[in-house]
Design a protein around this motif. Structure first.
Motif, PDB file in Angstrom:
ATOM      1  N   SER A  74      79.073 -94.962 -23.797  1.00 34.42           N
ATOM      2  CA  SER A  74      79.238 -95.652 -25.295  1.00 34.42           C
ATOM      3  C   SER A  74      78.763 -94.565 -26.326  1.00 34.42           C
ATOM      4  O   SER A  74      79.173 -94.968 -27.354  1.00 34.42           O
ATOM      5  CB  SER A  74      78.283 -96.832 -25.114  1.00 34.42           C
ATOM      6  N   ALA A  75      77.974 -93.542 -25.889  1.00 33.41           N
ATOM      7  CA  ALA A  75      77.329 -92.755 -26.966  1.00 33.41           C
ATOM      8  C   ALA A  75      78.422 -91.730 -27.101  1.00 33.41           C
ATOM      9  O   ALA A  75      78.158 -90.859 -28.116  1.00 33.41           O
ATOM     10  CB  ALA A  75      76.054 -92.114 -26.537  1.00 33.41           C
ATOM     11  N   GLY A  76      79.501 -91.679 -26.477  1.00 35.01           N
ATOM     12  CA  GLY A  76      80.427 -90.560 -26.658  1.00 35.01           C
ATOM     13  C   GLY A  76      80.146 -89.208 -25.975  1.00 35.01           C
ATOM     14  O   GLY A  76      80.718 -88.035 -26.406  1.00 35.01           O
ATOM     15  N   MET A  77      79.137 -89.273 -25.150  1.00 30.90           N
ATOM     16  CA  MET A  77      78.470 -88.012 -24.861  1.00 30.90           C
ATOM     17  C   MET A  77      79.284 -87.381 -23.527  1.00 30.90           C
ATOM     18  O   MET A  77      78.805 -87.387 -22.334  1.00 30.90           O
ATOM     19  CB  MET A  77      77.075 -88.039 -24.554  1.00 30.90           C
TER      20      MET A  77
ATOM     21  N   PHE B 190      87.914 -87.787 -20.360  1.00 29.13           N
ATOM     22  CA  PHE B 190      87.281 -88.494 -21.477  1.00 29.13           C
ATOM     23  C   PHE B 190      86.412 -87.337 -22.283  1.00 29.13           C
ATOM     24  O   PHE B 190      85.654 -87.633 -23.087  1.00 29.13           O
ATOM     25  CB  PHE B 190      86.127 -89.457 -20.983  1.00 29.13           C
ATOM     26  N   GLU B 191      86.714 -86.092 -22.539  1.00 30.21           N
ATOM     27  CA  GLU B 191      86.032 -85.423 -23.329  1.00 30.21           C
ATOM     28  C   GLU B 191      86.587 -84.907 -24.536  1.00 30.21           C
ATOM     29  O   GLU B 191      85.835 -84.394 -25.361  1.00 30.21           O
ATOM     30  CB  GLU B 191      85.613 -84.025 -22.455  1.00 30.21           C
ATOM     31  N   SER B 192      87.848 -85.575 -24.632  1.00 28.40           N
ATOM     32  CA  SER B 192      88.459 -84.915 -26.238  1.00 28.40           C
ATOM     33  C   SER B 192      87.988 -85.762 -27.279  1.00 28.40           C
ATOM     34  O   SER B 192      87.356 -86.794 -27.046  1.00 28.40           O
ATOM     35  CB  SER B 192      89.848 -85.516 -26.154  1.00 28.40           C
ATOM     36  N   GLY B 193      87.972 -85.060 -28.403  1.00 30.92           N
ATOM     37  CA  GLY B 193      87.360 -85.669 -29.421  1.00 30.92           C
ATOM     38  C   GLY B 193      87.746 -87.342 -29.711  1.00 30.92           C
ATOM     39  O   GLY B 193      87.000 -88.009 -30.187  1.00 30.92           O
ATOM     40  N   GLY B 194      89.163 -87.515 -29.632  1.00 24.98           N
ATOM     41  CA  GLY B 194      89.719 -88.725 -29.622  1.00 24.98           C
ATOM     42  C   GLY B 194      88.938 -89.769 -28.690  1.00 24.98           C
ATOM     43  O   GLY B 194      88.919 -91.051 -29.000  1.00 24.98           O
ATOM     44  N   MET B 195      89.275 -89.262 -27.441  1.00 27.14           N
ATOM     45  CA  MET B 195      88.335 -90.340 -26.580  1.00 27.14           C
ATOM     46  C   MET B 195      87.130 -90.543 -26.879  1.00 27.14           C
ATOM     47  O   MET B 195      86.601 -91.650 -26.418  1.00 27.14           O
ATOM     48  CB  MET B 195      88.704 -89.495 -25.034  1.00 27.14           C
TER      49      MET B 195
END
Length: 613
Positions: free
Chosen positions: A347-350, A357-362
């Motif tokens: 949820s924190a995009g970490m 799941f590591e691209s900026g868009g994801m």
């Protein structure tokens, strides 16, 4: 080029019999390739039973272990799948896959099925994958069409570091294994560059001409001339350009070079030379087929995809480090999939270093979605692609409380998991089946027809679908609208089996990052040490996570990146540190590193440059 008969006679003027014998041999050749017989290796059950009986026995033993109690639902699904598999003579195929997966498990090699093969309870009970197809509502019909006799295709992800070991095991067990050729073809830009080089066109001009061709996977020279005015103008005005492109049209699409398929392996229990031509690539001892993958399957050989997945190697290494440093065993296949700490990380995009799941868009998607269940990760994986991306805002809004409704309770039930949005192919198949009375296997045929725009099949099934909808209380207009939705989104629908398996792998990487950050980042850096950009990126991520990455040190560094836990000062917590691996230093070869470490063990810490030398 291929010389003419006259040129060959002239070349061998002193040995006319060489040409005569070549012709005589050619005239005797009459190859008829059998495209009907299957040549899959035979699996011999250790208890001397039939493959069918042994498969059934293994499946029921696996079901007991997986589920504890075998309910009527589990039994019905298992019996139905076994009936289809055995009726087509594919029991041996499943046993071969089970056999090498068992070897991998026994030798602690991370392995797992991916793609539609995840959707079979037979595979789940055999241990080919740890995703429960009943719990996640995955369809067997998406994996294997009961109406067709095609060999099923179970793709296997293997820890990259052990792929060769597993192929060796299969070779020793079945005797005859080869990797599969793949041919790089001359694409529009590449063919221009190649022809310019042969015709002596200066490199600058060749580069400028090639760059006039728009970049697209399906781009051809003819399309480029239609869509790029500057290229068309150059073609009309320059004789040299016209010559290059005209030759290019003849060569475009031809094989340019041969390489080895990244995952494909062919297996047989008799010599492969009976069925396919073989070769060894220059500088390699690997045996490779001269037929490509589809042709290998046409001649009846068993083709399997053994894909070396780096992420599985990272997970294996990080678990090893946890065991070495903390003495704790981690079973990644038995994690709690409701771990709040893991979902906080998502949820924190970490998610730097988190599989898929590591691209900026994801990362942006995750921060807006705030996933709190595995099903959200499966959906994110499926939706984050060209086409279905337009549905992401609706999914996020509905997840956070926006109202939605559908014209029939069956649709609501089928699409409830994704808040009324058609996300997976299996959802479209379920709607076609339960609302439109189209059998599941035919529903998948309809999905493929929609994606390939086969209007006859679509028109035929439209009538049947509308009839089924009307019989369940919908109006003709409602049924038409639902079918239009299906037509619009069936082409986008993703294979849920594949998305589920990869969401599991993503969860495992996120778990290690959340709970064992130092060990996970050390393993991640180790497996990216050949990629400078990634190393820089992940070191920055370490700093953000409060992990210090120390410079390489000939007295402390190992071959790989190494986790260190420095003794804290009184009142402070343990300092999280990773020591840079010597093998990651550019220009330092693996053998040099081994010699440094061997010398260090022998003489202790190096005291000076002279002592080191």
């Amino acid at each position: 080029y291929l010389k003419s008969a006259e040129e060959m006679r002239e070349l061998f003027a002193g040995l006319p019999q060489a040409c005569d014998n070549t012709t005589a041999i050619a005239e005797r050749c009459n190859v008829k390739i059998d495209l009907k017989t299957q040549h899959a290796p035979q699996f011999e059950p250790p208890d001397n039973s039939t493959p069918e009986d042994y498969l059934t026995k293994l499946c029921y033993e696996g079901a007991k272990e997986r589920y504890g109690e075998i309910t009527e639902q589990i039994k019905d699904r298992l019996d139905r799948e076994l009936d289809v598999i055995q009726s087509k003579g594919f029991a041996g195929y499943f046993l071969i896959v089970w056999d090498f997966c068992k070897y991998a498990h026994q030798n602690n090699i991370p392995i797992g099925a991916r793609g539609s093969g995840v959707g079979t309870i037979v595979g789940y009970c055999l241990g080919l994958c740890d995703v429960d197809p009943i719990h996640y509502d995955l369809l067997f019909e998406r994996f294997m069409d009961p109406a067709r006799n095609e060999m099923p295709d179970i793709d296997i992800d293997i820890c990259q570091a052990h792929r060769g070991e597993l192929i060796d095991y299969v070779r020793q067990k079945y005797g005859h294994v080869a990797q599969i050729i793949t041919c790089g073809t001359m694409k529009a830009r590449a063919v221009i560059r190649d022809i310019c080089r042969v015709l002596g066109v200066p490199q600058g001009q060749a580069d400028r001409l090639a760059k006039l061709v728009p970049f697209s996977l399906d781009m051809t020279l003819d399309k480029a001339l239609e869509t790029e005015p500057e290229l068309k103008e150059t073609y009309d005005q320059s004789e040299q350009t016209r010559k290059v492109i005209d030759i290019g049209r003849k060569l475009e699409g031809l094989a340019r070079h041969a390489s080895v398929h990244a995952a494909g392996v062919v297996i047989a229990d008799e010599p492969l030379t009976n069925f396919v031509p073989l070769y060894k690539a220059a500088g390699s001892e690997d045996i490779v087929t001269q037929f490509d993958g589809p042709t290998v399957e046409k001649v009846g050989l068993l083709k399997m995809d053994f894909l070396g997945l780096k992420t599985l190697s990272v997970l294996e290494r990080s678990c090893q480090l946890v065991k070495e440093i903390h003495g704790e065993d981690i079973d990644l296949e038995k994690l709690d999939h409701t771990d709040a700490k893991v979902f906080e990380l998502f949820s924190a995009g970490m998610t730097k270093g988190v599989f898929q799941f590591e691209s900026g868009g994801m990362q942006n998607l995750l921060m807006k979605m705030k996933p709190d269940r595995v099903e959200d990760l499966i959906a994110a994986n499926a939706l984050y692609r060209p086409g279905p991306m337009i549905l992401i805002p609706d999914y996020i809004d509905r997840k956070h409380g926006a109202k939605w409704s559908l014209p029939h309770p069956i649709m609501t039930e089928v699409l409830e998991e994704t808040y009324g949005i058609m996300t997976y192919q299996k959802q479209v198949m379920r709607i076609c089946n339960r609302l439109g009375d189209i059998p599941l296997r035919e529903a998948y045929t309809l999905i493929k027809a929609i994606s390939k725009k086969k209007s006859k099949i679509i028109a035929k099934e439209r009538g049947r679908f509308i009839e089924g909808c009307v019989s369940k209380g919908l109006t003709n207009q409602q049924a038409e609208e639902i079918f239009e939705l299906i037509e619009r989104f069936a082409g986008y629908g993703f294979n849920k089996s594949h998305s589920t398996r990869y969401a599991f792998v993503a969860y495992q990487t996120a778990y290690m990052k959340a709970h064992w950050p130092v060990e996970f980042m050390a393993a991640l850096l180790t497996y990216e040490m050949d990629n400078t950009d990634k190393i820089v990126d992940y070191i920055a991520e370490c700093l953000q996570m409060g992990i210090e990455v120390l410079a390489p040190d000939i007295n402390e560094s190992g071959v790989d990146f190494t986790p260190l836990y420095e003794q804290p000062a009184e009142g402070e917590s343990h300092k999280k540190v990773i020591r840079f691996g010597l093998a990651a230093v550019k220009g330092v070869g693996g053998k040099a590193v081994e010699q440094i470490i061997a010398a260090r063990k022998e003489v202790g810490a190096f005291k000076s440059l002279f002592h080191f030398c």
